[in-house]
Motif scaffolding. Structure first.
Motif, mmCIF file in Angstrom:
data_model
loop_
_atom_site.group_PDB
_atom_site.id
_atom_site.type_symbol
_atom_site.label_atom_id
_atom_site.label_comp_id
_atom_site.label_asym_id
_atom_site.label_seq_id
_atom_site.Cartn_x
_atom_site.Cartn_y
_atom_site.Cartn_z
ATOM 1 N N ARG A 68 2.417 1.749 -3.454
ATOM 2 C CA ARG A 68 1.447 2.246 -4.446
ATOM 3 C C ARG A 68 1.054 3.696 -4.163
ATOM 4 O O ARG A 68 0.423 4.336 -4.994
ATOM 5 N N ASN A 69 1.389 4.179 -2.968
ATOM 6 C CA ASN A 69 1.054 5.567 -2.586
ATOM 7 C C ASN A 69 2.284 6.283 -2.043
ATOM 8 O O ASN A 69 2.303 6.712 -0.880
ATOM 9 N N GLU A 120 -7.087 4.629 7.661
ATOM 10 C CA GLU A 120 -7.074 4.213 6.255
ATOM 11 C C GLU A 120 -6.237 2.944 6.097
ATOM 12 O O GLU A 120 -6.638 1.988 5.426
ATOM 13 N N ARG A 136 4.207 8.017 6.370
ATOM 14 C CA ARG A 136 4.488 8.374 4.973
ATOM 15 C C ARG A 136 5.669 7.536 4.514
ATOM 16 O O ARG A 136 6.621 7.328 5.270
ATOM 17 N N LYS A 141 2.861 9.957 0.169
ATOM 18 C CA LYS A 141 1.545 10.426 0.606
ATOM 19 C C LYS A 141 1.392 10.141 2.102
ATOM 20 O O LYS A 141 1.751 9.055 2.566
ATOM 21 N N TYR A 175 0.831 -1.204 0.000
ATOM 22 C CA TYR A 175 0.000 0.000 0.000
ATOM 23 C C TYR A 175 0.868 1.258 0.000
ATOM 24 O O TYR A 175 0.584 2.221 -0.718
ATOM 25 N N ILE A 227 -0.487 8.838 5.002
ATOM 26 C CA ILE A 227 -1.600 7.894 5.124
ATOM 27 C C ILE A 227 -1.969 7.763 6.599
ATOM 28 O O ILE A 227 -1.110 7.427 7.419
#
Length: 233
Positions: free
Chosen positions: A172-173, A182, A229, A176, A169, A178
């Motif tokens: 893929r991000n 989430e 992050r 960002k 996850y 998070i």
């Protein structure tokens, strides 16, 4: 409406409960997937190696040969597509982790069909975009999520299913922020009662595998009061 993304994607359902198998097969065919099915472990192993499906939905408890053994055997034979273990809710997911069979991911039974379809759709998106077998490179590492393995300078590092989900996850991000809620939803799913302490414990374990100095993380950073992050560069 048939999902155009599912076109040409082959899924093998390995489940000995005929009613459940019928429901899953029926729904996935309606979604446009090419579906085959089998009810025991030995036949499953032969079909996986012969047909090389893109995704295998594999029951943990099977007659003849357990799902875990099937998974381990086909991995040894070089099958590296997605294997999603279907497991009874009562079983601890870390129990699957402990054996490191090469399971890509898991779904707990009883599952909601919409949740299963959404999970498969998100996997398929990456199968199609990433030349079928997804690989992420960062620093001196390579992550192969389908076989939940990390390579550092070519040396293999095993990841548990949950560590694999968390790392994937983040990859893929990238960059960002998070938040914890989430991340918990992504990792444990909708009906989970895990707390943030459990998440933080898995983050600590993951850092030990990816950071040069886990006490001063450069890749997987804490954003105080919010979450985390991931800085891949």
């Amino acid at each position: 409406m048939i999902n155009t993304m599912s076109k040409g994607v082959k899924i093998l359902i390995v489940e000995d409960d005929e009613n459940l198998r019928f429901l899953v097969v029926h729904r996935l065919k309606a979604e446009g997937y090419e579906v085959s099915e089998v009810g025991d472990g030995e036949a499953a192993e032969r079909m996986i190696l012969a047909e090389k499906p893109d995704i295998v939905l594999l029951d943990w408890m099977l007659p003849g040969k357990q799902g875990a053994e099937v998974c381990e055997e086909v991995r040894k034979q070089g099958f590296d597509n997605l294997i999603i273990m279907m497991t009874a809710k009562a079983q601890d997911v870390d129990k699957i982790d402990a054996y490191n069979f090469g399971v890509s991911d898991y779904v707990t039974k009883p599952f909601n069909m919409d949740v299963l379809v959404a999970m498969l759709d998100s996997k398929v998106k990456f199968i199609l975009n990433n030349d079928r077998s997804e690989v992420h490179r960062f620093g001196n590492m390579e992550h192969h999520p389908n076989i939940h393995t990390l390579f550092r300078d070519g040396k293999k590092i095993e990841l548990t299913i949950l560590e694999n989900r968390i790392l994937l996850y983040f990859l893929r991000n990238p960059n960002k922020v998070i938040n914890r809620d989430e991340l918990m939803l992504v990792v444990w799913g909708y009906n989970s009662d895990v707390n943030t302490r459990t998440l933080d414990m898995h983050i600590v374990r993951l850092r030990k595998k990816i950071e040069l100095n886990p006490d001063n993380p450069q890749l997987l950073q804490t954003v105080r009061g919010v979450g985390y992050r991931f800085n891949p560069s």
